[in-house]
Design an enzyme around this catalytic site. Sequence first.
Site, PDB file in Angstrom:
ATOM      1  N   CYS A 337       0.788  -1.234   0.000  1.00 16.68           N
ATOM      2  CA  CYS A 337       0.000   0.000   0.000  1.00 16.68           C
ATOM      3  C   CYS A 337       0.822   1.286   0.000  1.00 16.68           C
ATOM      4  O   CYS A 337       0.448   2.223  -0.701  1.00 16.68           O
ATOM      5  CB  CYS A 337      -1.061   0.017   1.087  1.00 16.68           C
ATOM      6  SG  CYS A 337      -0.789  -1.064   2.468  1.00 16.68           S
ATOM      7  N   ARG A 366       7.545 -10.977   5.100  1.00 16.02           N
ATOM      8  CA  ARG A 366       7.304 -10.684   6.504  1.00 16.02           C
ATOM      9  C   ARG A 366       8.011 -11.716   7.336  1.00 16.02           C
ATOM     10  O   ARG A 366       8.018 -12.896   7.002  1.00 16.02           O
ATOM     11  CB  ARG A 366       5.798 -10.721   6.809  1.00 16.02           C
ATOM     12  CG  ARG A 366       5.054  -9.651   6.044  1.00 16.02           C
ATOM     13  CD  ARG A 366       3.574  -9.716   6.317  1.00 16.02           C
ATOM     14  NE  ARG A 366       2.906  -8.736   5.489  1.00 16.02           N
ATOM     15  CZ  ARG A 366       1.586  -8.580   5.423  1.00 16.02           C
ATOM     16  NH1 ARG A 366       0.814  -9.368   6.161  1.00 16.02           N
ATOM     17  NH2 ARG A 366       1.053  -7.669   4.657  1.00 16.02           N
ATOM     18  N   GLN A 384       0.534 -11.134  -2.648  1.00 16.50           N
ATOM     19  CA  GLN A 384      -0.854 -10.750  -2.422  1.00 16.50           C
ATOM     20  C   GLN A 384      -1.515 -10.389  -3.744  1.00 16.50           C
ATOM     21  O   GLN A 384      -0.890  -9.759  -4.597  1.00 16.50           O
ATOM     22  CB  GLN A 384      -0.914  -9.518  -1.507  1.00 16.50           C
ATOM     23  CG  GLN A 384      -0.358  -9.751  -0.133  1.00 16.50           C
ATOM     24  CD  GLN A 384      -0.371  -8.484   0.700  1.00 16.50           C
ATOM     25  OE1 GLN A 384       0.075  -7.430   0.265  1.00 16.50           O
ATOM     26  NE2 GLN A 384      -0.888  -8.575   1.904  1.00 16.50           N
ATOM     27  N   ASP A 386      -3.216  -7.988  -4.489  1.00 16.39           N
ATOM     28  CA  ASP A 386      -3.519  -6.749  -3.809  1.00 16.39           C
ATOM     29  C   ASP A 386      -4.115  -5.718  -4.761  1.00 16.39           C
ATOM     30  O   ASP A 386      -3.816  -5.725  -5.951  1.00 16.39           O
ATOM     31  CB  ASP A 386      -2.205  -6.187  -3.240  1.00 16.39           C
ATOM     32  CG  ASP A 386      -2.416  -5.442  -1.949  1.00 16.39           C
ATOM     33  OD1 ASP A 386      -3.574  -5.303  -1.527  1.00 16.39           O
ATOM     34  OD2 ASP A 386      -1.414  -4.992  -1.365  1.00 16.39           O
ATOM     35  N   HIS A 388      -5.634  -1.408  -4.373  1.00 17.54           N
ATOM     36  CA  HIS A 388      -6.047  -0.292  -3.526  1.00 17.54           C
ATOM     37  C   HIS A 388      -6.943   0.623  -4.336  1.00 17.54           C
ATOM     38  O   HIS A 388      -6.583   1.028  -5.431  1.00 17.54           O
ATOM     39  CB  HIS A 388      -4.821   0.430  -2.976  1.00 17.54           C
ATOM     40  CG  HIS A 388      -4.023  -0.443  -2.079  1.00 17.54           C
ATOM     41  ND1 HIS A 388      -2.930  -1.145  -2.516  1.00 17.54           N
ATOM     42  CD2 HIS A 388      -4.215  -0.805  -0.788  1.00 17.54           C
ATOM     43  CE1 HIS A 388      -2.467  -1.885  -1.522  1.00 17.54           C
ATOM     44  NE2 HIS A 388      -3.227  -1.703  -0.466  1.00 17.54           N
ATOM     45  N   LYS A 472     -13.921  -3.435   8.375  1.00 16.02           N
ATOM     46  CA  LYS A 472     -13.526  -4.491   7.439  1.00 16.02           C
ATOM     47  C   LYS A 472     -14.708  -5.361   7.051  1.00 16.02           C
ATOM     48  O   LYS A 472     -15.690  -5.462   7.777  1.00 16.02           O
ATOM     49  CB  LYS A 472     -12.515  -5.439   8.112  1.00 16.02           C
ATOM     50  CG  LYS A 472     -11.203  -4.858   8.466  1.00 16.02           C
ATOM     51  CD  LYS A 472     -10.202  -5.961   8.807  1.00 16.02           C
ATOM     52  CE  LYS A 472     -10.482  -6.643  10.132  1.00 16.02           C
ATOM     53  NZ  LYS A 472      -9.400  -7.544  10.552  1.00 16.02           N
ATOM     54  N   HIS A 518      -8.427  -1.306   0.832  1.00 13.54           N
ATOM     55  CA  HIS A 518      -7.519  -2.417   0.541  1.00 13.54           C
ATOM     56  C   HIS A 518      -8.400  -3.620   0.269  1.00 13.54           C
ATOM     57  O   HIS A 518      -9.352  -3.850   1.000  1.00 13.54           O
ATOM     58  CB  HIS A 518      -6.655  -2.806   1.744  1.00 13.54           C
ATOM     59  CG  HIS A 518      -5.938  -1.689   2.404  1.00 13.54           C
ATOM     60  ND1 HIS A 518      -4.578  -1.562   2.327  1.00 13.54           N
ATOM     61  CD2 HIS A 518      -6.361  -0.667   3.181  1.00 13.54           C
ATOM     62  CE1 HIS A 518      -4.200  -0.518   3.034  1.00 13.54           C
ATOM     63  NE2 HIS A 518      -5.264   0.052   3.561  1.00 13.54           N
TER      64      HIS A 518
END
Length: 644
Positions: A337, A366, A384, A386, A388, A472, A518
Amino acid sequence: MIQITLPDGSVREVAQGTSAMDIAMSISEGLARNVLAAEVNGQVIDAVRPINEDASLKLLTWNDDGGKSTMWHSSAHLMAEAIQHFYPKAKFAIGPPVEDGFYYDIDFGEEILSDKEFKKLEDKMLELAREKNEYVREEVSKSDAIKYFTERGDEYKLELIDGLEDGSITFYTQGSFTDLCRGPHIPNTGFIKAVKLMKLAGAYWRGDEKNKQLTRVYGVTFPKQKDLTDYLTLLEEARKRDHRKLGKELDLFHFSQNVGQGLPLWLPKGADLRARLETFLKNAQKKAGYEPVITPHIGSKSLYETSGHWAKYGEDSFRPIETPHEGEVYMLKPMNCPHHCEIFKSRPRSYKDLPIRYAEFGTVYRYEQSGELHGLTRVRGFTQDDAHIFCAQDQIKDEIGKVIDLVLYIFKTLDFQDFIAQVSLRDPENPEKYIGSKENWDKAEKAIAEVAEEKGLKTVVEYGEAAFYGPKLDFMVRDAIGRKWQLGTVQLDYNLPERFELEYVGADNDRHRPVMIHRAPFGSMERFVAILIEHCAGKFPLWLTPEQVRILPISEKYHDYAQDVLKVLNNSDIRAAVDERAEKIGKKIREAELDKVPYMLIVGEEEQNSSQVSARKQGHGDLGAFSVEDFVKQIEKEIKEMLA
RNA sequence: GCCGAUGUAGCUCAGGGGUAGAGCGUUUCCUUGGUAAGGAAGAGGUCAUGGGUUCAAUUCCCAUCAUUGGCUCCA
């Protein structure tokens, strides 16, 4: 006399002090034999406890969560009794029911319990169960409670008692075992017919690693022997589906000690499968108005200081890396992000640009604690799916709706039929924990709840589960054998736009702060592939599987014809291979079945002469003969329907 | 990271104080076959790594590493 209202609305008038068990008995003896506990005015209590006032009553059996957990709680006591029999010095901490059974945390002092002792303990438990010992409830004063456990030398119970109010303390005794316990319990140990101790684990007293580590013994019990057999069968099925096992068998991925823990290597077939999933999602995202972006695997440490991730997770990340001469500090990227925020900031934005949707299959790293790594579901480097979405406050609802549509499309295509959406909202008790204005939160939470409703999602609302930066929406799926997994997530974020000072110019010519969403429908490719493997037991949908068709020539004489068939399939973009080994057809079929190849085409003299193929479907057997063209058409049709 | 278990051939596993075995896979040869395992021969292992005990360790002990079941954690 008091009035008891049953769940069907009927009312029974009974004497004061009548127990739920008495009432069950008056309905039928068979029912009474199955009653484990009772829900009286919404509270679960012992079925044998007298009811003294008008009440609503629900009799709880094995089929109710409340009944099951009562049984397991009682089983924990039964196990403790058996353990105490063999280990008189054992000190007992806590022993609650859990999702699939129960455990008891026990301090064995100098002794060590080995799982080799399980059989002995199980036998003892069954022996005690057959005694049908009643679980006797007793109210005790705090001083008596302290006295009892001081004599027993059990400091854990004493610590628990310390936190309890005098007058609210109860003991339960069955057979020779007495425990500090709020209850409720089943009427007697005879309800427990099948026992299995599952595993040993270390667990800290009160979950705090500064405290002493106790031995946790997990077990599960059932009211019928068959239930245990079924449960063990399910566990066996889960083992068969384990993605680590199937990943190896199907040559999908590999871990090498030389590369490092938690760092998966995707083998050709796995990479092919994953690439196909990515293409599938990319196509869907393109239609949904996402724009692809690509960002590097590392980013300046200051980027993460800006985002706040450094402060919160920096210490637990992989250590920063430095350039050799300038000493510039970089991080392996743990999140995409911040990079995407910088892309948003790359030029001034107008309200006319919004919403902006940046999508990237972004690989992040991570540091996960070594004990936490697990196959592909928990790794240290993962990708991911991912994206945004930067949008205006009044676009939130629309955007979340579109994300839900995307997630539903994915679930449908990959045959996840059983799922619920969890809406995670603020903890109303602690409004100060959250960043962003109250008005925006109110609107955002309302938008999520409304759109989930409009999309007809089965939802559960959890207060206090929101992130500090926004509410969320998480999707929880149940796989083919009933296990729950958390998959896709949609998160609103008021924090990063603030920290990165993201702005757009509104119709009013003023500067406004966008909201960030996200979202990751798969979560990560690694985890998703793992779940998918277990969900479909390695039998991937036809459109996705690496090898769709395997051509099996009867003998070497038909290799040329097999190659001709292969060409036709390849020309239609069907992924196929020819098994040209000098093996008999039975063996080729067996191995293709075990490799979970959806279709097998057998070609020999007959097929060659008639320009046909004999098709066979994995798990179903012979389908008969087809012309190659018809077979291709059928496959194409099947795939088209899957991706519709 | 913590507690427990495990680590033997590419895979699945057996064995056990006197330097190793099976099945599958692989290689070669024979076999050219009709819907879930054709036959034969061979190759392949410092028994995870490092210490210790012992005349002798792959086996027993300790440590390390990895895997694994939990605990704690999870942007």
